[in-house]
Enzyme design. Sequence first.
Site, PDB file in Angstrom:
ATOM      1  N   SER A 187       0.841  -1.197   0.000  1.00 35.63           N
ATOM      2  CA  SER A 187       0.000   0.000   0.000  1.00 35.63           C
ATOM      3  C   SER A 187       0.874   1.244   0.000  1.00 35.63           C
ATOM      4  O   SER A 187       2.039   1.223   0.431  1.00 35.63           O
ATOM      5  CB  SER A 187      -0.887   0.004   1.249  1.00 35.63           C
ATOM      6  OG  SER A 187      -1.537   1.251   1.438  1.00 35.63           O
ATOM      7  N   TYR A 200      -1.808  -0.939  10.583  1.00 39.47           N
ATOM      8  CA  TYR A 200      -1.976  -1.388   9.198  1.00 39.47           C
ATOM      9  C   TYR A 200      -0.779  -0.954   8.342  1.00 39.47           C
ATOM     10  O   TYR A 200      -0.201  -1.749   7.592  1.00 39.47           O
ATOM     11  CB  TYR A 200      -3.268  -0.806   8.641  1.00 39.47           C
ATOM     12  CG  TYR A 200      -3.507  -1.041   7.173  1.00 39.47           C
ATOM     13  CD1 TYR A 200      -4.029  -2.244   6.702  1.00 39.47           C
ATOM     14  CD2 TYR A 200      -3.226  -0.049   6.234  1.00 39.47           C
ATOM     15  CE1 TYR A 200      -4.267  -2.445   5.347  1.00 39.47           C
ATOM     16  CE2 TYR A 200      -3.453  -0.238   4.884  1.00 39.47           C
ATOM     17  CZ  TYR A 200      -3.976  -1.444   4.449  1.00 39.47           C
ATOM     18  OH  TYR A 200      -4.192  -1.639   3.101  1.00 39.47           O
TER      19      TYR A 200
END
Length: 292
Positions: A187, A200
């Site tokens: 990401s 995360y």
Amino acid sequence: MHEQQHPAEQHPQPEFPAQDQPHPGWTGPMDPPPDHGEESYRGSGRLAGRKAVVTGGDSGIGRAVCIAYAREGADVLFTHLDSEKNEAEETARWIREAGQQAVAVPCDIREEENCRALVERAVAEFGRIDVLVNNAAYQMSQPDGIGAITTEQFDRVVRTNLYGMFWLCKLALPHFAEGGSIINSTSVQAYKPSPHLLDYAMTKGAIVTFTQGLAQMLVEQGIRVNAVAPGPVWTPLIPATLPDTVEFGKQAPLGRPAQPAEMAPAYVFLASQEASFITAEILNATGGTPLP
């Protein structure tokens, strides 16, 4: 989607209607509805005869990848959570409409034995694994900072995003042939972490390191390992885990979130033989956010 146009205007732009869902979130209630390439993706045989395993294939990026892989000629086994059965059936329908075998497997990859059973199921169905896409992930926004991240949440994030990926790579490798491909979903958060997604983002940074290290380890076996680093993407995980969806994606230079369909070509390319000289790479698809 194939007509040349300004990329910022190709898909819906914020502001979006305010919306909230319980985790894991579902496609149906989303406004605007996500585009997984159902009507736009055109295959050209890039993955003809391949056998692919995709985690988190019921919705979002995972569904778009499953549809694209099937239209490129691959049979696809994908995972979903028990609560996502209806979503999984929709993904399977699109795979079958492409003329390929679809195997939907309920699987929580946080447990090693579940990962072992998943690999065994894939081998029983297909005889081998050519492509493994580690896409399943968990996040939960905590605007109040690290003090609000419970041990339970931290454990879930790490076990879903890292443990499952590690176990599946380890267990699947004996069933890969030369020319196989592993593709991990990292990401933009790996490089530009949002404070409210601290745990995360940490796992996504670890996925970059894991991808680059494993790629070097598997070069001699003829197996390539790469990752895709999406920016903001309009998936059910967003209304299920973020407090504000109204301006989601507006921070990207293109001024909008990506649709899942815009991510799928990256996963197709990295799995294809056209990417034969590409391994240990991170393909950034961030909507214009510069990454190192």
